[in-house]
Design an enzyme around this catalytic site. Structure first.
Site, PDB file in Angstrom:
ATOM      1  N   ARG A 216      47.743  32.408 -15.621  1.00 56.96           N
ATOM      2  CA  ARG A 216      47.260  31.691 -16.878  1.00 56.96           C
ATOM      3  C   ARG A 216      46.513  30.384 -16.360  1.00 56.96           C
ATOM      4  O   ARG A 216      45.523  30.270 -16.953  1.00 56.96           O
ATOM      5  CB  ARG A 216      48.105  31.229 -18.044  1.00 56.96           C
ATOM      6  CG  ARG A 216      48.130  33.030 -19.073  1.00 56.96           C
ATOM      7  CD  ARG A 216      49.436  32.260 -19.669  1.00 56.96           C
ATOM      8  NE  ARG A 216      50.877  32.305 -18.927  1.00 56.96           N
ATOM      9  CZ  ARG A 216      51.767  32.916 -19.332  1.00 56.96           C
ATOM     10  NH1 ARG A 216      51.435  33.857 -19.547  1.00 56.96           N
ATOM     11  NH2 ARG A 216      52.896  32.453 -18.183  1.00 56.96           N
ATOM     12  N   PHE A 232      44.905  42.920 -23.848  1.00 55.40           N
ATOM     13  CA  PHE A 232      45.386  43.318 -24.223  1.00 55.40           C
ATOM     14  C   PHE A 232      46.817  42.213 -24.255  1.00 55.40           C
ATOM     15  O   PHE A 232      47.832  41.542 -23.568  1.00 55.40           O
ATOM     16  CB  PHE A 232      46.942  44.267 -23.229  1.00 55.40           C
ATOM     17  CG  PHE A 232      45.986  45.556 -23.407  1.00 55.40           C
ATOM     18  CD1 PHE A 232      46.155  46.575 -23.643  1.00 55.40           C
ATOM     19  CD2 PHE A 232      44.784  45.590 -22.489  1.00 55.40           C
ATOM     20  CE1 PHE A 232      45.626  48.145 -23.653  1.00 55.40           C
ATOM     21  CE2 PHE A 232      44.477  47.585 -22.212  1.00 55.40           C
ATOM     22  CZ  PHE A 232      45.003  48.382 -22.491  1.00 55.40           C
ATOM     23  N   ASP A 254      44.618  43.349 -28.765  1.00 58.54           N
ATOM     24  CA  ASP A 254      45.964  43.661 -29.405  1.00 58.54           C
ATOM     25  C   ASP A 254      46.383  44.825 -30.430  1.00 58.54           C
ATOM     26  O   ASP A 254      46.142  44.771 -31.366  1.00 58.54           O
ATOM     27  CB  ASP A 254      47.129  41.951 -28.657  1.00 58.54           C
ATOM     28  CG  ASP A 254      47.945  43.330 -27.887  1.00 58.54           C
ATOM     29  OD1 ASP A 254      48.667  42.555 -27.388  1.00 58.54           O
ATOM     30  OD2 ASP A 254      49.039  43.551 -28.978  1.00 58.54           O
ATOM     31  N   SER A 255      47.363  46.020 -29.573  1.00 58.18           N
ATOM     32  CA  SER A 255      47.306  46.758 -31.090  1.00 58.18           C
ATOM     33  C   SER A 255      48.261  46.346 -31.976  1.00 58.18           C
ATOM     34  O   SER A 255      49.355  47.105 -33.401  1.00 58.18           O
ATOM     35  CB  SER A 255      47.791  47.917 -30.576  1.00 58.18           C
ATOM     36  OG  SER A 255      47.999  47.809 -30.170  1.00 58.18           O
ATOM     37  N   ALA A 284      42.873  48.527 -27.594  1.00 56.98           N
ATOM     38  CA  ALA A 284      42.121  48.206 -26.386  1.00 56.98           C
ATOM     39  C   ALA A 284      40.746  49.459 -25.560  1.00 56.98           C
ATOM     40  O   ALA A 284      39.219  48.783 -25.609  1.00 56.98           O
ATOM     41  CB  ALA A 284      42.711  47.467 -25.359  1.00 56.98           C
ATOM     42  N   ASP A 304      45.114  42.470 -18.816  1.00 62.37           N
ATOM     43  CA  ASP A 304      46.834  42.731 -18.329  1.00 62.37           C
ATOM     44  C   ASP A 304      47.438  43.603 -19.543  1.00 62.37           C
ATOM     45  O   ASP A 304      48.483  43.127 -19.888  1.00 62.37           O
ATOM     46  CB  ASP A 304      47.302  41.657 -18.976  1.00 62.37           C
ATOM     47  CG  ASP A 304      48.583  41.130 -18.537  1.00 62.37           C
ATOM     48  OD1 ASP A 304      49.389  41.751 -17.454  1.00 62.37           O
ATOM     49  OD2 ASP A 304      49.443  40.098 -18.994  1.00 62.37           O
ATOM     50  N   CYS A 344      50.938  46.438 -13.981  1.00 69.58           N
ATOM     51  CA  CYS A 344      52.876  46.348 -13.605  1.00 69.58           C
ATOM     52  C   CYS A 344      53.600  47.139 -13.599  1.00 69.58           C
ATOM     53  O   CYS A 344      54.985  47.121 -14.169  1.00 69.58           O
ATOM     54  CB  CYS A 344      53.200  45.328 -15.235  1.00 69.58           C
ATOM     55  SG  CYS A 344      53.113  45.845 -16.597  1.00 69.58           S
TER      56      CYS A 344
HETATM   57  N1  SAH Z   1      48.647  39.512 -21.068  1.00 76.92           N
HETATM   58  C1  SAH Z   1      49.849  39.384 -22.066  1.00 76.92           C
HETATM   59  C2  SAH Z   1      50.967  40.407 -22.089  1.00 76.92           C
HETATM   60  C3  SAH Z   1      50.265  41.838 -21.945  1.00 76.92           C
HETATM   61  S1  SAH Z   1      52.012  43.212 -22.522  1.00 76.92           S
HETATM   62  C4  SAH Z   1      50.879  37.498 -22.243  1.00 76.92           C
HETATM   63  O1  SAH Z   1      50.034  38.061 -20.902  1.00 76.92           O
HETATM   64  O2  SAH Z   1      51.334  37.741 -22.583  1.00 76.92           O
HETATM   65  C5  SAH Z   1      51.103  44.517 -23.292  1.00 76.92           C
HETATM   66  C6  SAH Z   1      50.308  44.522 -24.720  1.00 76.92           C
HETATM   67  O3  SAH Z   1      49.355  45.505 -24.852  1.00 76.92           O
HETATM   68  C7  SAH Z   1      51.578  44.160 -25.738  1.00 76.92           C
HETATM   69  O4  SAH Z   1      50.628  42.841 -26.758  1.00 76.92           O
HETATM   70  C8  SAH Z   1      51.394  46.136 -26.734  1.00 76.92           C
HETATM   71  O5  SAH Z   1      51.052  45.281 -27.959  1.00 76.92           O
HETATM   72  C9  SAH Z   1      49.545  45.859 -26.624  1.00 76.92           C
HETATM   73  N2  SAH Z   1      49.039  47.566 -26.094  1.00 76.92           N
HETATM   74  C10 SAH Z   1      49.667  48.258 -26.102  1.00 76.92           C
HETATM   75  N3  SAH Z   1      48.920  49.374 -25.945  1.00 76.92           N
HETATM   76  C11 SAH Z   1      48.131  48.755 -26.632  1.00 76.92           C
HETATM   77  C12 SAH Z   1      46.339  49.264 -27.815  1.00 76.92           C
HETATM   78  N4  SAH Z   1      46.207  50.597 -27.069  1.00 76.92           N
HETATM   79  N5  SAH Z   1      45.333  48.973 -27.718  1.00 76.92           N
HETATM   80  C13 SAH Z   1      45.812  47.081 -28.069  1.00 76.92           C
HETATM   81  N6  SAH Z   1      46.817  46.829 -27.582  1.00 76.92           N
HETATM   82  C14 SAH Z   1      47.684  46.965 -26.968  1.00 76.92           C
END
Ligand code: SAH
Length: 400
Positions: A216, A232, A254-255, A284, A304, A344
């Site tokens: 970040r 995400f 984000d979803s 996404a 991410d 991850c």
């Molecule tokens: N980048 C974030 C952490 C990501 S966690 C940070 O730094 O805080 C993964 C995220 O992806 C979650 O919030 C989840 O809701 C989202 N997610 C999972 N599948 C998804 C999709 N198909 N489309 C959009 N978001 C998605």
């Protein structure tokens, strides 16, 4: 005394100081160790190897506490390990109210994760959030909680052991207060000058992705004047960093509507201009393709995603998913643009991840240069003998 003797030549990994022993390496168990009990581990010829926690339900049957024959496993042991971990963070981690205080194997406490949150402005007395993910740390929970409170002076300890991995240890998922007061409804912490809400009770992991702090900070450092896309985004970690760094416009996807609500609250908590931030509650994969089709372009893209490969058998499908989003990421970048891309998934190592990303760049017909390899911060150390500990890997690329 409970003793576990290994099969011939199965002591090698312990001699290299790898902290796990799998069930198939065990020749015999003497005594009747309960789940989480301490056992002495011996080579086939009877040599002392380690003291370890016994986990009868898990394929990872033993997790090492200590390779030192003279070191008993007692309250004082946990006090020492926790104090050592706290001292390391005090020495190496700055400018943040959110720290990974205990990172499992690397801190000599296999299966334990503890994050330490301090409220912005020093209000309240802080919050420790724990995840007990193995039989050994579960059995020593009381001693560990006492050691955590003693080392940090933070009286509030909350448990977020609602993780499916506990089932492999024969443990039920559990959450609740372990010491002090229940977590504040609104915990706002500050990292690198930016304020973030942390939802300790029901957020992901312990409420915040503490591991992405350094990343970040990088986004914050390079965001000035740029059009940023954060995919995400969860509660907006990278988005807020970009806004804090002076991004012109930040589009985040984000979803999860709940996560996005907290992300919006984060914009407000920082007093940032809400007009610079756009939040898309959407899938996404599809949204990335739509943005490409619409001719949208950005100067900085962050990808991410969640863990696409929770286990080995998912690697192929996960590789396709990583390639898909990275292909879109490259297509969305203007020349000179930056891509911050992460995985991850423990089952996808750094080499494979780089190959996937290189394949995506080739399909997008761009030359991508790796400016930096990325990972978790110094509060997530990696035991040299335990490469499995490296779950988060990322690349900062620039297209030319
Ligand atoms: N980048 C974030 C952490 C990501 S966690 C940070 O730094 O805080 C993964 C995220 O992806 C979650 O919030 C989840 O809701 C989202 N997610 C999972 N599948 C998804 C999709 N198909 N489309 C959009 N978001 C998605």
């Amino acid at each position: 005394m409970n003793t576990v003797t290994l099969k011939p030549s199965k002591e090698k990994s312990l001699l290299r100081r790898h902290p796990w022993v799998y069930a198939n390496a065990i020749d015999r168990v003497e005594g009747k160790p309960a789940s989480g009990a301490t056992v002495v581990v011996r080579a086939h010829d009877g040599r002392f190897l380690a003291r370890a926690a016994y986990s009868p339900h898990s394929q990872i049957r033993l997790r090492v506490w200590s390779f030192d024959e003279a070191e008993p496993i007692d309250h004082a042991f946990f006090k020492r390990r926790v104090q050592r971990a706290f001292a390391h963070r005090q020495a190496f981690v700055r400018d943040t109210g959110a720290v990974r205080l205990i990172f499992g194997e690397a801190d000599g406490l296999p299966g334990l994760v503890v994050d330490y949150y301090v409220q912005d402005g020093g209000a309240g007395s802080g919050q420790l959030v724990c995840q007990f993910m193995a039989a050994g740390v579960e059995a020593w929970k009381e001693a560990i909680v006492a050691a955590l409170v003693g080392a940090t002076g933070c009286p509030n300890v909350y448990e977020r052991s609602d993780v499916s991995i506990r089932e492999k240890e024969g443990l039920e998922q559990i959450t609740g207060v372990l010491a002090g007061d229940a977590p504040a409804d609104t915990l706002i912490t500050r990292e690198n000058g930016v304020r973030y809400h942390v939802d300790v009770r029901s957020g992901h992991k312990t409420g915040f992705y503490v591991d992405q702090r350094d990343n970040r900070a990088l986004v914050q450092a390079y965001a000035a004047g740029r059009d940023v896309l954060n995919c995400f985004c969860y509660t907006g970690g990278f988005s807020l960093a970009a806004l804090g760094g002076g991004a012109k416009r930040v589009v985040s996807i984000d979803s999860s509507g709940e996560a996005l609500a907290l992300a919006r609250a984060n914009v407000e908590a920082n007093g940032f201009d809400a007009a610079r931030a756009e939040w898309l509650d959407a899938d996404a994969f599809r949204t990335l393709r739509r943005l490409v089709d619409d001719g949208e372009r950005f100067d900085l893209v962050v990808l991410d995603p969640p863990k696409f490969a929770p286990a080995r058998e998912h690697v192929d499908r996960a590789a396709r998913a990583y390639k898909d989003i990275n292909l879109s990421g490259f297509r969305l970048l203007r020349p000179g643009g930056l891509l911050f891309t992460y995985s991850c998934s423990g089952a996808i190592d750094a080499d494979l991840f780089q190959k996937i990303v290189a394949g995506a760049a080739a399909d997008a017909r761009v030359d991508a240069r790796i400016l930096k390899r990325l990972g978790a911060g110094l509060d997530h150390p990696l035991l040299a003998a335990f490469p499995e500990g490296e779950y988060l890997k990322g690349l900062l690329l620039q297209i030319v």
